[in-house]
Design an enzyme around this catalytic site. Structure first.
Site, short mmCIF file in Angstrom:
data_model
loop_
_atom_site.label_atom_id
_atom_site.label_comp_id
_atom_site.label_asym_id
_atom_site.label_seq_id
_atom_site.Cartn_x
_atom_site.Cartn_y
_atom_site.Cartn_z
NE ARG A 106 -3.86 0.06 1.87
CZ ARG A 106 -5.09 -0.08 2.36
NH1 ARG A 106 -5.51 0.70 3.35
NH2 ARG A 106 -5.90 -1.01 1.89
CE LYS A 145 -2.13 -4.76 2.47
NZ LYS A 145 -3.06 -5.61 1.71
CB THR A 166 -11.03 -9.91 -4.63
OG1 THR A 166 -9.67 -10.11 -4.28
CG2 THR A 166 -11.76 -9.30 -3.45
CB ALA A 213 -13.64 -2.52 1.13
CG ASN A 214 -8.34 -5.35 2.57
OD1 ASN A 214 -8.73 -6.50 2.62
ND2 ASN A 214 -7.41 -4.95 1.71
#
Length: 345
Positions: free
Chosen positions: A45, A81, A144, A253-254
């Site tokens: 991210r 992450k 997803t 969505a996370n």
């Protein structure tokens, strides 16, 4: 220095790599949350952060969600992450190359892919320096979409609905995941309302699938059966949930919940919620099956529907939120693996 450890403890983070490459300007954090079941998987991210603490909070929560995703999906993988702190002094191409070199040094303990704010070009620079970067963003986004649709199937089945064409669904976000969900459900004959901060993008998608574009600020409040948050996290606040007209929530969505209390609020209102770390597990299923486990991902994608229905049913039977039930299932698998490892040693 104690402040760093205190900040980590506050976020439940225990394995953090802080990267500072002065030549390229890279400032990044890699969190390896849990590798009990296998190598850590998680995207990169990229965005500006006002402070180190905010970046740490983000990477810790996201990596923890990845651990839960992998565990509940039955994968031989753990959660990780990366957040790249975007800032004016960063040479973007060189910074992502430097990040790739750091990932390569981990020797396969961490497998990365794209995420919010990271472009395909950024990933290609990462991949120049590591073999542990998945460049198939469109495939991962589509996967997803499949896991979200399978979660929607579980929500419908719990209400005795087998004909998906009867459903009205509001999709928040017309990006890769939202588009995949909207197109798949429209193909089943469902009535789709879609919204995006880019109204033109939402209108185009709606026209393509015979759906309806609605304002971005009202999409979650639509009078529909199911709302599907497929954009940013934190959208299910107590205020939003109080006004929901839908009887189920299932999106890609996370970290959709604004805070932990929202899970109980959803349960109290008898709104079936497929936890985001289950509904959005398709990308990591595809990535882990293809790059780590070397197996067909289809059985794991199909199992999302079975697991989602189990979570929803147990939530009703035990009077617990679906998030609590799903976390119990995921953590039980991790605990069992640790126990087996201890016995084996």
């Amino acid at each position: 220095m104690n402040d760093v450890f205190d900040a980590m403890a506050a976020q439940g983070a225990h394995r953090i790599l802080m990267l500072n490459d002065t030549r390229s300007g890279l400032k990044a954090i890699i969190a390896l949350d849990d590798v009990t079941l296998g190598p850590a998987c998680g995207g990169i991210r990229s965005q500006p952060y006002e402070s180190f603490e905010l970046a740490l909070t983000d990477v810790a929560k996201l990596s923890q969600a990845m651990t839960l995703k992998c565990a509940i999906a039955g994968l031989d993988a753990g959660g990780g992450k990366t957040v790249v702190i975007d800032h004016p002094g960063m040479n973007r191409a060189d910074a992502f190359r430097a990040l790739g070199a750091y990932v390569q040094e981990l020797g396969g303990l961490y497998h990365c892919a794209g995420d919010l704010g990271t472009s395909f070009e950024d990933l290609t620079h990462v991949a120049e320096k590591t073999s542990f970067c998945d460049l198939s963003g469109e495939d991962l986004g589509a996967a997803t979409g499949v896991s979200v649709v399978n979660g929607i199937r579980a929500c419908a089945a719990l209400r005795g609905i087998t004909d998906l064409a009867s459903l009205k669904i509001a999709v928040q976000g017309a990006g890769l995941i939202g588009e995949s969900v909207a197109r798949a459900m429209a193909a089943h004959g469902a009535h789709i309302r879609v919204a995006d901060v880019d109204a033109v993008r939402a209108a185009k998608l709606a026209a393509d699938i015979g759906g309806e574009a609605v304002p971005a600020d009202s999409v979650l409040m639509q009078d529909v059966d199911i709302v599907s948050p497929c954009a940013i996290g934190g959208v299910l606040t107590p205020e939003v949930v109080a006004g929901l007209k839908a009887w189920a929530v299932c999106g890609g969505a996370n970290n959709q919940l604004g805070d932990a209390s929202v899970a109980d609020q959803l349960a109290a209102r008898d709104i079936g919620y497929v936890p985001d770390f289950l509904a959005s597990s398709g990308a990591v299923i595809l990535g882990a099956c293809r790059n780590i486990m070397k197996v067909d991902p289809q059985p794991f994608l199909a199992a999302v529907e079975v697991t989602a229905r189990q979570v929803l049913e147990q939530s009703q039977d035990k009077g617990l939120s679906t998030v609590e039930i799903a976390k119990l299932i995921a953590r039980s698998r991790i605990d069992d693996a640790r126990t087996q490892r201890t016995k084996g040693g």
